[in-house]
Design an enzyme around this catalytic site. Structure first.
Site, PDB file in Angstrom:
ATOM      1  N   GLU A  32       1.590 -57.452  31.176  1.00  0.00           N
ATOM      2  CA  GLU A  32       1.502 -58.921  31.223  1.00  0.00           C
ATOM      3  C   GLU A  32       1.287 -59.485  29.826  1.00  0.00           C
ATOM      4  OE1 GLU A  32       2.836 -60.799  33.629  1.00  0.00           O
ATOM      5  OE2 GLU A  32       1.463 -59.843  35.029  1.00  0.00           O
ATOM      6  N   ALA A 124       3.192 -70.945  42.297  1.00  0.00           N
ATOM      7  CA  ALA A 124       2.437 -69.717  42.550  1.00  0.00           C
ATOM      8  C   ALA A 124       2.615 -68.693  41.449  1.00  0.00           C
ATOM      9  CB  ALA A 124       2.857 -69.119  43.883  1.00  0.00           C
ATOM     10  N   GLY A 125       3.384 -69.023  40.414  1.00  0.00           N
ATOM     11  CA  GLY A 125       3.579 -68.057  39.332  1.00  0.00           C
ATOM     12  C   GLY A 125       4.496 -66.912  39.750  1.00  0.00           C
ATOM     13  N   LEU A 126       5.362 -67.147  40.736  1.00  0.00           N
ATOM     14  CA  LEU A 126       6.304 -66.103  41.152  1.00  0.00           C
ATOM     15  C   LEU A 126       7.705 -66.427  40.642  1.00  0.00           C
ATOM     16  CD1 LEU A 126       4.994 -65.553  44.817  1.00  0.00           C
ATOM     17  CD2 LEU A 126       4.469 -64.177  42.791  1.00  0.00           C
ATOM     18  N   SER A 127       7.755 -67.280  39.639  1.00  0.00           N
ATOM     19  CA  SER A 127       9.002 -67.580  38.910  1.00  0.00           C
ATOM     20  C   SER A 127      10.039 -68.377  39.677  1.00  0.00           C
ATOM     21  CB  SER A 127       9.671 -66.295  38.422  1.00  0.00           C
ATOM     22  OG  SER A 127       8.963 -65.810  37.355  1.00  0.00           O
ATOM     23  N   SER A 128       9.605 -69.448  40.310  1.00  0.00           N
ATOM     24  CA  SER A 128      10.602 -70.282  40.991  1.00  0.00           C
ATOM     25  C   SER A 128      11.564 -70.900  39.975  1.00  0.00           C
ATOM     26  CB  SER A 128       9.927 -71.355  41.831  1.00  0.00           C
ATOM     27  OG  SER A 128       9.073 -72.116  41.031  1.00  0.00           O
ATOM     28  N   GLU A 161      14.778 -72.232  29.458  1.00  0.00           N
ATOM     29  CA  GLU A 161      13.319 -72.444  29.445  1.00  0.00           C
ATOM     30  C   GLU A 161      12.850 -72.867  28.056  1.00  0.00           C
ATOM     31  OE1 GLU A 161      10.943 -72.257  31.811  1.00  0.00           O
ATOM     32  OE2 GLU A 161      12.243 -71.476  33.388  1.00  0.00           O
ATOM     33  N   ASP A 173      10.988 -62.838  33.301  1.00  0.00           N
ATOM     34  CA  ASP A 173      11.277 -63.422  34.616  1.00  0.00           C
ATOM     35  C   ASP A 173      12.776 -63.425  34.912  1.00  0.00           C
ATOM     36  OD1 ASP A 173       8.593 -63.854  34.486  1.00  0.00           O
ATOM     37  OD2 ASP A 173       8.730 -66.019  34.194  1.00  0.00           O
ATOM     38  N   TYR A 223      -0.211 -71.390  27.726  1.00  0.00           N
ATOM     39  CA  TYR A 223       0.745 -70.303  27.502  1.00  0.00           C
ATOM     40  C   TYR A 223       1.244 -70.356  26.065  1.00  0.00           C
ATOM     41  CZ  TYR A 223       4.755 -67.240  28.283  1.00  0.00           C
ATOM     42  OH  TYR A 223       5.662 -66.219  28.219  1.00  0.00           O
TER      43      TYR A 223
HETATM   44  C1  GLA Z   1       5.374 -66.044  32.456  1.00  0.00           C
HETATM   45  C2  GLA Z   1       6.530 -66.017  31.457  1.00  0.00           C
HETATM   46  C3  GLA Z   1       6.961 -64.567  31.168  1.00  0.00           C
HETATM   47  C4  GLA Z   1       5.769 -63.705  30.780  1.00  0.00           C
HETATM   48  C5  GLA Z   1       4.605 -63.890  31.770  1.00  0.00           C
HETATM   49  C6  GLA Z   1       3.361 -63.177  31.330  1.00  0.00           C
HETATM   50  O1  GLA Z   1       5.811 -65.579  33.698  1.00  0.00           O
HETATM   51  O2  GLA Z   1       7.622 -66.744  31.958  1.00  0.00           O
HETATM   52  O3  GLA Z   1       7.944 -64.575  30.162  1.00  0.00           O
HETATM   53  O4  GLA Z   1       5.354 -63.972  29.476  1.00  0.00           O
HETATM   54  O5  GLA Z   1       4.296 -65.254  31.976  1.00  0.00           O
HETATM   55  O6  GLA Z   1       3.544 -61.803  31.320  1.00  0.00           O
END
Ligand code: GLA
Length: 388
Positions: A32, A124-128, A161, A173, A223
């Protein structure tokens, strides 16, 4: 799928030749905040994701509709003006993809009507966001008969992004979502983009996703702040070491040189980046040997490092991870994704899952004041067309 086609006909107009596409969300098993630090990540695509149903038009108009945001109605733009527009809210994601795919030299001469539907839990941080980017990518590829190398499409998604939306994220992601493979996680070297698949055969165990249900308002700015701290730490190290990223540093070498990093906070950020990269490589080796317990211990150590050195966990994720560690049948648990809320994952023995959920949710409610949500992850394929 039928429902989505019906919905498309209702929102736009009846049409025989509509195609349906799907791009998953992702979890990250370990590794991570290492992607933008030139290290390794170990993510997998999951069965939650984003569907796109659509067809080509004969003019240059793009019309977008999301079943998740019916209140925004149909959002329209012309092929000749794909600039970011605040008023276009979520539709900026597909717009950015169209713009950058064209800029990469591919021909998109017409517009399209596209309906989206996503079942990834909200924020939710699951990359929508990577999921909608990649589903747009495979949609455009098919209906305009483009041949886009998949890793190239992944890079275009990341560029959307970074440059179109202004989030300085790494490549994990889009890579996980573009390159995912059923029942496999992907070990990716984010510096070279070399990758390999690793079968995830957990037999008596499952991966449980635990959503903190915390709204992440400041996530973007924190971030970017972590990225800057790492860049400064790297610049300090580069005064004595010929390295271009933390991924090139062993833990031993880092320890020998860490005092060159002037700011102690930056030093801790760098420590996480270096040790997390080492843990990820070790986790992969343990998994290959079938040592699930060692894998779990590395997951726990990853969470501790993200909590103590990188400081991206917070009360919600810590409560979940720490209470998960105390439960019977848990092999390992950690936050997944960017942090600051979002989701954690745990590897749990199948016949202990119910007790696990009950106990963790109880501890969570007592400490945080509201409930967490639990899902069983199933690892799926990357972005693709779902029917001919
Ligand atoms: C987000 C970012 C990824 C990565 C993670 C942390 O999901 O989009 O590129 O940096 O955080 O691992």
């Amino acid at each position: 799928m039928k429902n989505l086609t019906n919905e498309f006909q209702k929102v736009f107009e009846p049409h025989d030749n509509v195609h349906t596409f799907f791009a998953p969300g992702r979890i990250n098993l370990i590794g991570e905040h290492t992607d933008y630090n030139g290290g390794h990540v170990f993510p997998a695509a999951i069965s939650f994701g984003t569907y796109a149903v659509g067809k080509k038009r004969n003019d240059t108009l793009f019309r977008f509709y999301s079943m998740n945001f019916p209140e925004t109605g149909i959002i329209e733009c012309d092929l000749n003006d794909l600039r970011y527009n605040d008023q276009h809210s979520w539709a900026n994601y597909p717009k950015g993809m169209i713009q950058y795919i064209r800029e990469a030299g591919f021909s998109i001469p017409y517009g399209a009507d596209i309906l989206f539907y996503g079942d990834i839990p909200n924020s939710a941080g699951l990359s929508s966001s990577a999921s909608i980017e990649m589903v747009t990518g495979v949609f455009l590829e098919k209906i305009f008969e483009l041949r886009i190398d998949r890793v190239n499409m992944v890079k275009i998604g990341q560029k959307v992004e970074n440059d179109y939306l202004g989030v300085n994220s790494g490549i994990m992601d889009q890579f996980a979502i573009g390159m995912g493979k059923k029942d496999n996680a992907i070990l990716l070297n984010c510096q070279s983009l070399d990758y390999s698949y690793a079968p995830i055969k957990l037999e008596d165990y499952s991966i449980i996703i635990i959503n903190t249900n915390k709204q992440r308002t400041l996530a973007g700015s924190k971030y970017n702040e972590r990225r800057q701290e790492c860049e400064q730490a790297l610049a300090d190290l580069q005064t004595e070491l010929p390295i271009s990223s933390f991924g090139e540093l062993s833990v031993e070498k880092f320890e020998a040189y860490q005092n060159i990093i002037k700011n102690p906070v930056h030093r801790r950020r760098a420590k996480h980046a270096v040790t997390e990269n080492a843990r990820t490589l070790e986790a992969m080796r343990e998994l290959r040997k079938g040592n699930l317990y060692s894998f779990g211990e590395l997951m726990n150590a990853s969470h501790q490092s993200l909590r103590d050195d990188y400081e991206v966990t917070g009360l919600e994720l810590d409560t979940i991870a720490e209470s998960a560690w105390r439960q019977k049948g848990v092999i390992g648990a950690r936050m997944t994704g960017a942090g600051f809320g979002g989701c954690a994952i745990a590897i749990v023995e199948n016949d202990k899952i119910d007790t696990f959920k009950r106990n963790v949710n109880k501890a969570y409610q007592q400490t945080v004041g509201y409930e967490a949500t639990f899902y069983t992850a199933s690892i799926s394929d990357g972005a693709k067309m779902t029917e001919e």
